[in-house]
Write a protein that holds these residues in place. Sequence first.
Motif, PDB file in Angstrom:
ATOM      1  N   VAL A  18      32.195  45.930  83.977  1.00 16.02           N
ATOM      2  CA  VAL A  18      31.060  45.806  83.068  1.00 16.02           C
ATOM      3  C   VAL A  18      30.940  44.384  82.545  1.00 16.02           C
ATOM      4  O   VAL A  18      29.859  43.776  82.547  1.00 16.02           O
ATOM      5  N   SER A  19      32.046  43.824  82.084  1.00 15.24           N
ATOM      6  CA  SER A  19      32.010  42.488  81.487  1.00 15.24           C
ATOM      7  C   SER A  19      31.650  41.421  82.516  1.00 15.24           C
ATOM      8  O   SER A  19      30.846  40.524  82.240  1.00 15.24           O
ATOM      9  N   GLU A  20      32.216  41.520  83.707  1.00 12.57           N
ATOM     10  CA  GLU A  20      31.914  40.546  84.748  1.00 12.57           C
ATOM     11  C   GLU A  20      30.465  40.682  85.218  1.00 12.57           C
ATOM     12  O   GLU A  20      29.777  39.675  85.448  1.00 12.57           O
ATOM     13  N   PHE A  21      29.993  41.908  85.354  1.00 13.19           N
ATOM     14  CA  PHE A  21      28.625  42.142  85.796  1.00 13.19           C
ATOM     15  C   PHE A  21      27.626  41.572  84.791  1.00 13.19           C
ATOM     16  O   PHE A  21      26.669  40.893  85.167  1.00 13.19           O
ATOM     17  N   PHE A  22      27.834  41.820  83.505  1.00 12.53           N
ATOM     18  CA  PHE A  22      26.929  41.313  82.484  1.00 12.53           C
ATOM     19  C   PHE A  22      26.927  39.785  82.447  1.00 12.53           C
ATOM     20  O   PHE A  22      25.873  39.155  82.321  1.00 12.53           O
ATOM     21  N   SER A  23      28.105  39.183  82.544  1.00 15.10           N
ATOM     22  CA  SER A  23      28.195  37.719  82.488  1.00 15.10           C
ATOM     23  C   SER A  23      27.430  37.079  83.645  1.00 15.10           C
ATOM     24  O   SER A  23      26.646  36.141  83.458  1.00 15.10           O
ATOM     25  N   LEU A  24      27.648  37.597  84.854  1.00 14.60           N
ATOM     26  CA  LEU A  24      26.987  37.014  86.024  1.00 14.60           C
ATOM     27  C   LEU A  24      25.501  37.371  86.068  1.00 14.60           C
ATOM     28  O   LEU A  24      24.686  36.566  86.513  1.00 14.60           O
ATOM     29  N   LEU A  25      25.150  38.571  85.592  1.00 18.33           N
ATOM     30  CA  LEU A  25      23.734  38.935  85.559  1.00 18.33           C
ATOM     31  C   LEU A  25      22.969  38.015  84.607  1.00 18.33           C
ATOM     32  O   LEU A  25      21.866  37.557  84.925  1.00 18.33           O
TER      33      LEU A  25
ATOM     34  N   LEU B  58      39.116  52.675  80.446  1.00 21.11           N
ATOM     35  CA  LEU B  58      38.203  53.607  81.116  1.00 21.11           C
ATOM     36  C   LEU B  58      36.972  53.886  80.257  1.00 21.11           C
ATOM     37  O   LEU B  58      35.840  53.930  80.754  1.00 21.11           O
ATOM     38  N   SER B  59      37.179  54.066  78.959  1.00 20.47           N
ATOM     39  CA  SER B  59      36.069  54.413  78.062  1.00 20.47           C
ATOM     40  C   SER B  59      35.014  53.320  78.038  1.00 20.47           C
ATOM     41  O   SER B  59      33.808  53.598  78.106  1.00 20.47           O
ATOM     42  N   ILE B  60      35.457  52.059  77.948  1.00 24.30           N
ATOM     43  CA  ILE B  60      34.509  50.940  77.928  1.00 24.30           C
ATOM     44  C   ILE B  60      33.809  50.811  79.282  1.00 24.30           C
ATOM     45  O   ILE B  60      32.613  50.504  79.360  1.00 24.30           O
ATOM     46  N   GLY B  61      34.564  51.048  80.351  1.00 29.48           N
ATOM     47  CA  GLY B  61      33.963  50.957  81.677  1.00 29.48           C
ATOM     48  C   GLY B  61      32.907  52.007  81.919  1.00 29.48           C
ATOM     49  O   GLY B  61      31.872  51.749  82.546  1.00 29.48           O
ATOM     50  N   ILE B  62      33.129  53.222  81.408  1.00 26.78           N
ATOM     51  CA  ILE B  62      32.173  54.312  81.602  1.00 26.78           C
ATOM     52  C   ILE B  62      31.037  54.241  80.592  1.00 26.78           C
ATOM     53  O   ILE B  62      29.880  54.539  80.910  1.00 26.78           O
ATOM     54  N   TYR B  63      31.367  53.824  79.350  1.00 28.86           N
ATOM     55  CA  TYR B  63      30.366  53.825  78.279  1.00 28.86           C
ATOM     56  C   TYR B  63      30.428  52.484  77.534  1.00 28.86           C
ATOM     57  O   TYR B  63      30.980  52.392  76.440  1.00 28.86           O
ATOM     58  N   PRO B  64      29.862  51.417  78.123  1.00 25.59           N
ATOM     59  CA  PRO B  64      29.944  50.084  77.510  1.00 25.59           C
ATOM     60  C   PRO B  64      29.320  50.001  76.128  1.00 25.59           C
ATOM     61  O   PRO B  64      29.711  49.164  75.314  1.00 25.59           O
TER      62      PRO B  64
ATOM     63  N   PHE C 230      49.170  54.578  78.252  1.00 28.87           N
ATOM     64  CA  PHE C 230      48.077  55.521  78.504  1.00 28.87           C
ATOM     65  C   PHE C 230      46.933  55.302  77.519  1.00 28.87           C
ATOM     66  O   PHE C 230      45.761  55.483  77.871  1.00 28.87           O
ATOM     67  N   ALA C 231      47.252  54.917  76.281  1.00 33.17           N
ATOM     68  CA  ALA C 231      46.198  54.618  75.301  1.00 33.17           C
ATOM     69  C   ALA C 231      45.353  53.439  75.761  1.00 33.17           C
ATOM     70  O   ALA C 231      44.116  53.456  75.659  1.00 33.17           O
ATOM     71  N   LEU C 232      46.004  52.411  76.298  1.00 29.96           N
ATOM     72  CA  LEU C 232      45.280  51.258  76.834  1.00 29.96           C
ATOM     73  C   LEU C 232      44.410  51.665  78.020  1.00 29.96           C
ATOM     74  O   LEU C 232      43.251  51.254  78.122  1.00 29.96           O
ATOM     75  N   VAL C 233      44.975  52.470  78.910  1.00 32.29           N
ATOM     76  CA  VAL C 233      44.216  52.935  80.075  1.00 32.29           C
ATOM     77  C   VAL C 233      42.985  53.715  79.628  1.00 32.29           C
ATOM     78  O   VAL C 233      41.878  53.534  80.169  1.00 32.29           O
ATOM     79  N   LEU C 234      43.150  54.572  78.624  1.00 29.19           N
ATOM     80  CA  LEU C 234      42.036  55.386  78.137  1.00 29.19           C
ATOM     81  C   LEU C 234      40.898  54.521  77.601  1.00 29.19           C
ATOM     82  O   LEU C 234      39.719  54.774  77.886  1.00 29.19           O
TER      83      LEU C 234
END
Length: 487
Positions: free
Chosen positions: A393-400, A461-467, A454-458
């Motif tokens: 998400v972050s890379e896509f927004f920056s380059l877009l 994932l959460s930011i990736g699915i719901y920015p 696992f908290a970090l992974v969660l």
Amino acid sequence: MGILSYLLVIPFIGILLLLCLPNKAVFYHRMVSNLITFVVFCVSIYLFSSFSIDPSLQFVEHTNWFSFGSSGGIDYSLGLDGLSLPMLVLTTFVSFIASVASIYIKKRTKTYFSLFLLLEVGMMGVFLATNLFLFFLFFEITFVTMFFLIGIWGYNKKERAAYHFLIYNGLGSAFLLIAIVGIYVVFGSVEYETVRKLVALDIPSPLSWTLFVCLLLAFAIKLPIFPFHRWMLLVHVEAPPSVVIIHAGILLKIGAYGILRFGVSMFSSHMNYIATILVVLGLINLLYGAILAFAQTELKRVLAYSSISHMGIILLGVAAGNVIGLQGAVLQSVSHGLISALFFFLVGALYERTKSTQLEDLGGIAKSMPVYSGILMIASLGLLGLPGLSGFVSEFFSLLGLFEKYPIYAAVGTLGLILAAVYTLRALMEVSFGKQQKIFTTTDIGWKEGLPMFALVLIILSIGIYPDLISHTLNGTLETIASEWRG
């Protein structure tokens, strides 16, 4: 005192508790640090949930601090807006993770955790301050505490790493101090909003350009921007993993925050003139870091050069100057903070078991550490920007955002993403599935390490699915900043 001041006071309570404990009470030292950092994180979540989507400052605290007679003075002023709030929550969460990861610190734990909590005060203060003097004060707290944390608890070349950190960041602090004093002399204030309005009315002059360049150099060293990156490589390799979690996860992002807060927001007319230069520097960081990461044979150095590369993405988002690019820069700061924290927690766990971070020594750990290897795979996929994880998400927004203004440069920037996949997958394959060169007596991660991982992974994932989990707080502030830049 308001809630933001209480947030800064809580770690001092932890320090006082630590001072009351005996030196050998290692378990209680860790418990105090973990409890205090968790409470601070909970308070930051409350602030996040109570924040209204508005570009103005919220939870504001403002009072006279000291005066210079009739010539003016300095105020004590704190506040949160859409730019500082995500960075504050990142700081409190990563600090809690780093405190838990400090289970590998065995000596002088009372002093270590006291400095650690003081470091958290400095980091939070940097994002809460709404005037330049307070910002500098908290900035210096992070500088001094990190020097000792690296120099005392690091590895073989810890003194060298600490002094490199001291020299480079001391130089950055000097530039920052010159800029702050100059701003006060020229504009008669150090309050962000006041200075921003006065700079907007001022036609760029040699003096204002000097102040702007001093600010830019200070944060170029902190980020770091090539060629001010050498000190960071030593810190990543020689500092203990729990300290590198803080350094890579938060302290590098102070450089990004400074460029956004003071460069883009305060000196927007000056940023117009150097936007193309920032794009070029961002591409150099992105490609240089990626190419050298591929050439490394030691895991921590791979991650160090990867950090340089990912800081280039932040620069590209900033240089775009539009809402989506700036949003990408902030999201990249948060995303890289989380992913690098997870990676260096994994590195610390691996080093405790194998006493090595050389890629050739670590082959085949997936056989004996399957849970560890699974988490390592998720971290690697996040780092290379797999869709569904925060890195994408972050890379896509920056380059877009960059494509809207500099399409050719943005096309070149996509090469860095390809290279990121190459060096990340290479390291992952060698560590998890490569030929085992040494026989280690290894056990998989336990719940004390696994739960925070696992908290970090969660969250990744959460930011990736719901920015919009983060970006909804940013929009108002970034729209204001982008409109001023375009204006």
